[in-house]
Motif scaffolding. Structure first.
Motif, PDB file in Angstrom:
ATOM      1  N   ALA A  11      -8.256 -11.842  12.451  1.00 53.55           N
ATOM      2  CA  ALA A  11      -7.112 -11.056  12.018  1.00 53.55           C
ATOM      3  C   ALA A  11      -5.663 -11.229  12.730  1.00 53.55           C
ATOM      4  O   ALA A  11      -4.888 -10.598  11.960  1.00 53.55           O
ATOM      5  CB  ALA A  11      -7.606  -9.450  12.075  1.00 53.55           C
ATOM      6  N   GLN A  12      -5.560 -11.627  13.850  1.00 58.63           N
ATOM      7  CA  GLN A  12      -4.637 -11.895  14.664  1.00 58.63           C
ATOM      8  C   GLN A  12      -3.984 -13.405  14.604  1.00 58.63           C
ATOM      9  O   GLN A  12      -2.848 -13.521  14.769  1.00 58.63           O
ATOM     10  CB  GLN A  12      -4.692 -11.496  15.955  1.00 58.63           C
ATOM     11  CG  GLN A  12      -4.892  -9.956  15.925  1.00 58.63           C
ATOM     12  CD  GLN A  12      -5.088  -9.351  17.448  1.00 58.63           C
ATOM     13  OE1 GLN A  12      -6.196  -9.148  18.117  1.00 58.63           O
ATOM     14  NE2 GLN A  12      -3.974  -9.249  18.103  1.00 58.63           N
ATOM     15  N   ASP A  44      -3.759 -20.869  18.542  1.00 61.47           N
ATOM     16  CA  ASP A  44      -2.536 -20.666  19.254  1.00 61.47           C
ATOM     17  C   ASP A  44      -2.552 -19.475  19.728  1.00 61.47           C
ATOM     18  O   ASP A  44      -2.937 -18.291  19.307  1.00 61.47           O
ATOM     19  CB  ASP A  44      -1.329 -20.867  18.189  1.00 61.47           C
ATOM     20  CG  ASP A  44      -1.132 -22.115  17.740  1.00 61.47           C
ATOM     21  OD1 ASP A  44      -0.383 -22.967  18.524  1.00 61.47           O
ATOM     22  OD2 ASP A  44      -1.347 -22.338  16.606  1.00 61.47           O
ATOM     23  N   ILE A  45      -2.090 -19.002  21.057  1.00 61.91           N
ATOM     24  CA  ILE A  45      -1.901 -17.910  21.375  1.00 61.91           C
ATOM     25  C   ILE A  45      -0.301 -18.175  22.342  1.00 61.91           C
ATOM     26  O   ILE A  45       0.195 -19.146  22.344  1.00 61.91           O
ATOM     27  CB  ILE A  45      -2.694 -17.388  22.424  1.00 61.91           C
ATOM     28  CG1 ILE A  45      -2.860 -18.295  23.697  1.00 61.91           C
ATOM     29  CG2 ILE A  45      -4.246 -17.240  21.965  1.00 61.91           C
ATOM     30  CD1 ILE A  45      -3.754 -17.776  25.031  1.00 61.91           C
ATOM     31  N   ALA A  50      -2.265 -15.896  28.406  1.00 59.68           N
ATOM     32  CA  ALA A  50      -3.202 -16.811  28.493  1.00 59.68           C
ATOM     33  C   ALA A  50      -4.312 -16.203  29.533  1.00 59.68           C
ATOM     34  O   ALA A  50      -5.404 -16.685  29.403  1.00 59.68           O
ATOM     35  CB  ALA A  50      -2.493 -18.176  29.108  1.00 59.68           C
ATOM     36  N   ASP A  51      -3.882 -15.361  30.356  1.00 60.46           N
ATOM     37  CA  ASP A  51      -4.513 -15.016  31.415  1.00 60.46           C
ATOM     38  C   ASP A  51      -5.791 -14.007  30.768  1.00 60.46           C
ATOM     39  O   ASP A  51      -5.323 -13.307  29.683  1.00 60.46           O
ATOM     40  CB  ASP A  51      -3.995 -14.145  32.511  1.00 60.46           C
ATOM     41  CG  ASP A  51      -2.969 -15.061  33.304  1.00 60.46           C
ATOM     42  OD1 ASP A  51      -3.594 -16.259  33.436  1.00 60.46           O
ATOM     43  OD2 ASP A  51      -2.031 -14.809  33.821  1.00 60.46           O
ATOM     44  N   THR A  52      -6.929 -13.874  31.177  1.00 59.64           N
ATOM     45  CA  THR A  52      -7.988 -12.957  30.344  1.00 59.64           C
ATOM     46  C   THR A  52      -7.811 -11.747  30.137  1.00 59.64           C
ATOM     47  O   THR A  52      -7.591 -11.341  29.141  1.00 59.64           O
ATOM     48  CB  THR A  52      -9.337 -13.325  31.177  1.00 59.64           C
ATOM     49  OG1 THR A  52      -9.581 -14.567  31.157  1.00 59.64           O
ATOM     50  CG2 THR A  52     -10.476 -12.644  30.536  1.00 59.64           C
ATOM     51  N   ALA A  53      -7.162 -11.020  31.067  1.00 57.54           N
ATOM     52  CA  ALA A  53      -6.923  -9.707  30.981  1.00 57.54           C
ATOM     53  C   ALA A  53      -5.699  -9.262  29.871  1.00 57.54           C
ATOM     54  O   ALA A  53      -5.969  -8.664  29.152  1.00 57.54           O
ATOM     55  CB  ALA A  53      -6.728  -8.924  32.316  1.00 57.54           C
ATOM     56  N   ARG A 157      -2.138 -23.144  28.286  1.00 53.08           N
ATOM     57  CA  ARG A 157      -1.974 -21.889  28.109  1.00 53.08           C
ATOM     58  C   ARG A 157      -1.558 -21.371  26.734  1.00 53.08           C
ATOM     59  O   ARG A 157      -1.829 -20.118  26.460  1.00 53.08           O
ATOM     60  CB  ARG A 157      -0.856 -21.478  29.211  1.00 53.08           C
ATOM     61  CG  ARG A 157      -0.870 -21.490  30.438  1.00 53.08           C
ATOM     62  CD  ARG A 157       0.093 -21.138  31.640  1.00 53.08           C
ATOM     63  NE  ARG A 157       0.284 -19.651  31.320  1.00 53.08           N
ATOM     64  CZ  ARG A 157      -0.290 -18.597  31.842  1.00 53.08           C
ATOM     65  NH1 ARG A 157      -1.488 -18.770  32.752  1.00 53.08           N
ATOM     66  NH2 ARG A 157      -0.095 -17.335  31.682  1.00 53.08           N
ATOM     67  N   GLY A 158      -1.234 -22.354  25.811  1.00 55.17           N
ATOM     68  CA  GLY A 158      -0.601 -22.040  24.460  1.00 55.17           C
ATOM     69  C   GLY A 158      -1.917 -21.859  23.398  1.00 55.17           C
ATOM     70  O   GLY A 158      -1.790 -21.605  22.261  1.00 55.17           O
ATOM     71  N   SER A 159      -3.079 -21.998  23.922  1.00 58.25           N
ATOM     72  CA  SER A 159      -4.433 -21.838  22.992  1.00 58.25           C
ATOM     73  C   SER A 159      -5.501 -21.513  23.516  1.00 58.25           C
ATOM     74  O   SER A 159      -5.599 -21.670  24.801  1.00 58.25           O
ATOM     75  CB  SER A 159      -4.487 -23.043  22.023  1.00 58.25           C
ATOM     76  OG  SER A 159      -4.807 -24.257  22.880  1.00 58.25           O
TER      77      SER A 159
END
Length: 185
Positions: A11-12, A44-45, A50-53, A157-159
């Motif tokens: 969804a995101q 992709d993020i 990238a950090d879990t929290a 960090r980007g995915s």
């Protein structure tokens, strides 16, 4: 019926089969992907989450949907022993007792950040077990291995990667360990 992690992520984010998007992973991760049995997706993020929290906050997913890769080292008789410990985000690797005993070392500690990044070929905040150096043991907490869907590091960090615990446990040389981690809190 509750949505699966994959449905909630879809969804995101745009999820794709990881094998079709090597550019979304560290080179070592993309190369080692063929050793994993089972479906692996990549998405992709924003590197800022990238950090879990931060990722869990952004996606409103519970900690049990994400597994962290903690690199631990110790030595015995001049021989260094390194392990990648895969633990759920709501647990902490039991470095001082369980990991130390499994590595058969007197003292175990986290691998220094610069060394972890250099040796893994992965970015801090994206380190995952797929594609680590062959001399690293991969220790997987049994709760991770039992998970239907898990978010783990892709090497950048980007995915992130999405796969099952059983797919993760299929990594060559992976060891599923009971009580590798302790609950937080």
């Amino acid at each position: 019926m509750a949505m699966t992690t994959k449905e909630r992520l879809s969804a995101q984010f745009t999820l794709r089969p990881a094998a079709t998007a090597p550019e979304l992973m560290a080179e070592s991760t993309a190369t080692a992907l063929s050793a994993v049995s089972g479906e692996v997706d990549v998405f992709d993020i924003d590197p800022q989450i990238a950090d879990t929290a931060a990722l869990l906050d952004a996606t409103d997913l519970p900690p049990a949907t994400s597994a962290n890769c903690v690199l631990v080292a110790g030595s015995r008789g001049g021989e260094e022993r390194i392990a990648a410990c895969m633990v759920l985000a709501n647990t902490r690797a039991d470095v001082n007792k369980r990991v130390k005993k499994l590595l058969d070392v007197r003292k175990a500690s986290f691998l220094p950040l610069e060394r972890a990044v250099n040796e893994s070929g992965m970015e801090y905040g994206g380190i995952g077990p797929i594609g680590l150096p062959e001399n690293y043991r991969v220790l997987i907490d049994s709760r991770v291995a039992e998970a239907d869907e898990l978010i783990i590091g892709s090497g950048i960090r980007g995915s992130k990667l999405l796969l099952s615990g059983s797919a993760l446990a299929s990594l060559p040389g992976a060891e599923v360990i009971e009580d590798l981690a302790n609950e937080i809190g």
